[in-house]
Scaffold this motif. Structure first.
Motif, short mmCIF file in Angstrom:
data_model
loop_
_atom_site.label_atom_id
_atom_site.label_comp_id
_atom_site.label_asym_id
_atom_site.label_seq_id
_atom_site.Cartn_x
_atom_site.Cartn_y
_atom_site.Cartn_z
N GLN A 195 0.84 -1.19 0.00
CA GLN A 195 0.00 0.00 0.00
C GLN A 195 0.88 1.25 0.00
OE1 GLN A 195 -3.66 -0.52 0.05
NE2 GLN A 195 -2.62 -2.37 -0.57
N ILE A 196 0.29 2.39 -0.37
CA ILE A 196 1.03 3.65 -0.33
C ILE A 196 1.53 3.87 1.10
CG2 ILE A 196 0.70 6.18 -0.42
CD1 ILE A 196 -1.16 5.76 -2.78
N PRO A 197 2.77 4.25 1.38
CA PRO A 197 3.83 4.64 0.45
C PRO A 197 4.82 3.52 0.13
CG PRO A 197 4.42 5.31 2.65
CD PRO A 197 3.13 4.56 2.77
N MET A 244 -8.64 3.56 5.35
CA MET A 244 -9.51 3.34 4.20
C MET A 244 -9.13 4.30 3.06
SD MET A 244 -13.59 3.45 4.21
CE MET A 244 -14.52 3.50 2.70
N PHE A 245 -8.77 5.50 3.44
CA PHE A 245 -8.33 6.49 2.44
C PHE A 245 -7.03 6.03 1.78
CE2 PHE A 245 -5.71 10.27 1.50
CZ PHE A 245 -6.52 10.86 0.55
N VAL A 246 -6.08 5.49 2.57
CA VAL A 246 -4.82 4.98 2.01
C VAL A 246 -5.09 3.85 1.02
CG1 VAL A 246 -2.66 3.79 2.57
CG2 VAL A 246 -3.43 5.66 4.01
N GLY A 247 -5.99 2.91 1.40
CA GLY A 247 -6.33 1.80 0.52
C GLY A 247 -6.97 2.27 -0.78
N VAL A 252 -6.71 3.75 -6.76
CA VAL A 252 -6.82 4.72 -7.86
C VAL A 252 -5.46 4.99 -8.49
CG1 VAL A 252 -7.37 7.13 -8.38
CG2 VAL A 252 -8.93 5.79 -6.99
N MET A 253 -4.42 5.14 -7.65
CA MET A 253 -3.07 5.43 -8.16
C MET A 253 -2.59 4.33 -9.10
SD MET A 253 0.36 4.38 -7.60
CE MET A 253 0.40 3.71 -5.96
N SER A 254 -2.72 3.07 -8.65
CA SER A 254 -2.21 1.96 -9.47
C SER A 254 -3.03 1.80 -10.75
CB SER A 254 -2.20 0.67 -8.67
OG SER A 254 -3.43 0.49 -8.03
N SER A 255 -4.35 2.07 -10.67
CA SER A 255 -5.19 1.98 -11.87
C SER A 255 -4.80 3.05 -12.89
CB SER A 255 -6.67 2.13 -11.51
OG SER A 255 -7.06 1.13 -10.62
N GLY A 277 -5.64 -2.65 -2.96
CA GLY A 277 -6.23 -1.42 -2.39
C GLY A 277 -7.71 -1.59 -2.12
N LEU A 278 -8.41 -2.27 -3.03
CA LEU A 278 -9.85 -2.53 -2.85
C LEU A 278 -10.08 -3.42 -1.63
CD1 LEU A 278 -12.78 -2.37 -3.92
CD2 LEU A 278 -12.28 -4.34 -5.35
N MET A 279 -9.25 -4.48 -1.48
CA MET A 279 -9.40 -5.37 -0.32
C MET A 279 -9.18 -4.63 0.99
SD MET A 279 -7.28 -8.70 -1.55
CE MET A 279 -7.26 -9.10 -3.28
#
Length: 559
Positions: A195-197, A244-247, A252-255, A277-279
């Motif tokens: 996950q980010i970062p 949840m915001f990080v996920g 969105v970033m990877s998409s 991220g969705l999970m």
């Protein structure tokens, strides 16, 4: 033939283990039954060292998925990694070590034995990433290993923290732990699940052989973090909007980045990152069962996607650039059919595995009064998934031939065993979602939604398909910086130079243009040591009187 028969034997054994775990999973689910086995390794007076195994339908179901995908990957690798050499036996042993580490992590309720499996996953995945001995593989292995080390440090600190609670068997104490332990476990899991970062290691790890990517970077290693959080789940901590915001940002970033990438395996890696991220977002909304459901169904179609891409890369003679492909469906019809099944399942196309899990997550999120920001983010993630999937299909299957000089003409007979893996995984990619939904009674939830909300998910997917097709004909619509941003994963690859430029470039341009970070660091120190060494050497070699003077000074200094 010895090597190939070894691959077949181990593939058959892993398949039998997967069938066994599936039967146990169904029995435990039917009876709502769980089993804890304690094995005392050492006991002396009041000191007892024991090993615990915790078996319930969740761990059994995940073991079934891991063993099934491993058996398909081992069967596939017998052809892909080449026969009659010791290197391919080493590869098989590494894969089996990886599966063992994964099993150790899944069935353990103790944080110490989880740490053994967790660390084993990190070390074996490093060996697999650097399997091809090239500079790019070594760099990818290094970044993979170092980022995963951060998660290991978090788990080690948690283990020492649990001393104060009297036991490492965390399942007995989930309602008594302080908030900080949960936060530490969550951040440790974020490193493993990229996950980010901590996202940059997952696309870099695509330097590994394709069967490794199918097993390690789609269904096991990266989902280990999600599985650990499912085990540690507590409603008091996990209903958390920040995580949840990080996920959702990872999703969105990877998409976005997948839409501007031209390396076939990196696109699939970024789509894995999007689904992770969705999970995670689903987990921090409080939907544990749906997160597990998506984890299992995603493992099936994503491993299929990687294996299909492996056949395409094999056919292309090692080329991974999608711009060099085109009309592969005429040469590899079965592989392309399986590739399309996996891609459609990833998009959430109706009645394939991905549809049941991703659609249900979005609908339950909307039903649970998800606020407008997260609702837009989730629907955007759905649309972007369809967008990069159609882009991938367009470049590999629809455009004209681009690969005349690269084709591996001797592929025909060798693909025979690969086909078995692809067809079996395709069947599971089509059926697993609905079967698991019926078995776990996830379809008994009552969701009363307006018809336009109900149809919105399908509409967004179809819109993504249309825009994805149209975008292939639009060149450079955005400014150059937009493409640079998405090409570097929102500067996760290259942010270091920007920070360096802002923080290091003022003042202190002292010696040969060194910046202050270098001047006060290793370069400056080595520079002055060199100068001091030259000075002492000059004084010692200049004259006898200088030598005597230095000797006297050193004697005074030493006395």
């Amino acid at each position: 033939m010895l090597v190939q028969s070894l691959y077949h034997v181990w593939s058959f054994f892993l398949f039998l283990m997967s069938v066994l775990f599936l039967c146990l999973c169904l029995k435990f689910m039917l009876l709502d039954y769980s089993l804890m086995v304690e094995w005392i390794l050492y006991s002396f007076n009041s000191v007892s060292v024991s090993y615990l195994i915790y078996l319930d339908w969740i761990s059994m179901g995940f073991c079934f998925v891991v063993f099934f995908i491993s058996s398909m990957v081992v069967l596939y690798s017998g052809v892909y990694m080449g026969d009659y050499n010791y290197s391919s036996i080493r590869f098989l042993l590494l894969v089996l070590m990886f599966v063992t580490s994964m099993l150790l992590m899944i069935v353990s309720p103790s944080l110490v034995s989880i740490m053994l499996g967790w660390d084993g996953l990190g070390l074996v995945s490093y060996c697999l990433v650097i399997y091809y001995s090239s500079l790019s593989s070594y760099l990818a292995g290094l970044i993979t290993c170092l980022i995963n080390r951060l998660g290991d440090i978090g788990l080690l600190v948690s283990i020492s923290w649990l001393f104060s609670y009297g036991s490492w068997n965390f399942m007995f104490y989930l309602n008594h732990y302080g908030d900080l332990i949960f936060y530490l476990i969550i951040i440790s899991s974020f490193t493993k699940s990229a996950q980010i970062p901590f996202s940059s290691w997952l696309p870099a790890a695509m330097a590994a052989p394709t069967p490794v990517s199918a097993l390690v970077h789609s269904s096991t290693l990266v989902t280990a973090g999600v599985y650990l959080l499912i085990r540690f789940y507590s409603y008091l901590i996990f209903m958390n909007y920040f995580f949840m915001f990080v996920g959702s940002m990872t999703m969105v970033m990877s998409s976005f980045c997948a839409n501007y990438e031209f390396d076939l395996k990196k696109i699939i890696a970024l789509s894995t990152l999007s689904q992770l991220g969705l999970m995670m977002s689903c987990l921090f909304m409080g939907l544990v069962d749906l997160s597990l459901f998506h984890l299992l169904s995603h493992a099936m179609f994503k491993s299929l996607l990687f294996l299909c891409s492996g056949v395409i890369i094999h056919f292309m003679g090692g080329g991974q650039d999608i711009r060099m492909m085109g009309a592969i469906c005429f040469s590899l019809p079965l592989t392309c059919s399986c590739f399309n099944v996996a891609n459609m399942s990833l998009c959430g196309f109706p009645f394939l595995s991905g549809f049941y899990s991703s659609d249900l997550i979005v609908e339950v999120g909307v039903f649970n009064s998800l606020n407008m920001f997260y609702m837009v983010i989730f629907y955007l993630g759905l649309g972007l998934t369809a967008l990069y999937s159609i882009r991938l299909i367009y470049y590999t299957l629809l455009v004209n031939y681009n690969y005349s000089g690269l084709v591996n003409s001797g592929l025909g007979g060798s693909i025979y065993y690969m086909k078995h893996s692809l067809v079996l995984l395709s069947i599971f990619s089509m059926l697993f979602g609905c079967v698991f939904m019926w078995l776990s009674n996830l379809d008994l939830g009552f969701l009363l939604l307006p018809s336009y909300i109900k149809i919105l998910t399908l509409f967004i997917v179809l819109l993504g398909v249309y825009i994805g097709y149209e975008m292939n004909f639009i060149l450079y619509l955005m400014p150059k910086t937009f493409y640079f941003l998405n090409g570097s994963m929102w500067f996760m690859y290259s942010y270091s130079y920007s920070v360096f430029e802002v923080g290091y470039m003022y003042g202190f341009n002292l010696i040969k243009g060194m910046n202050w970070g270098e001047y006060y660091g290793g370069s400056g120190l080595s520079y002055y040591l060199l100068k001091l060494s030259n000075l002492i050497q000059f004084m010692l070699l200049s004259s006898l009187s200088g030598f005597c003077l230095m000797l006297i000074i050193w004697l005074i200094f030493l006395s």
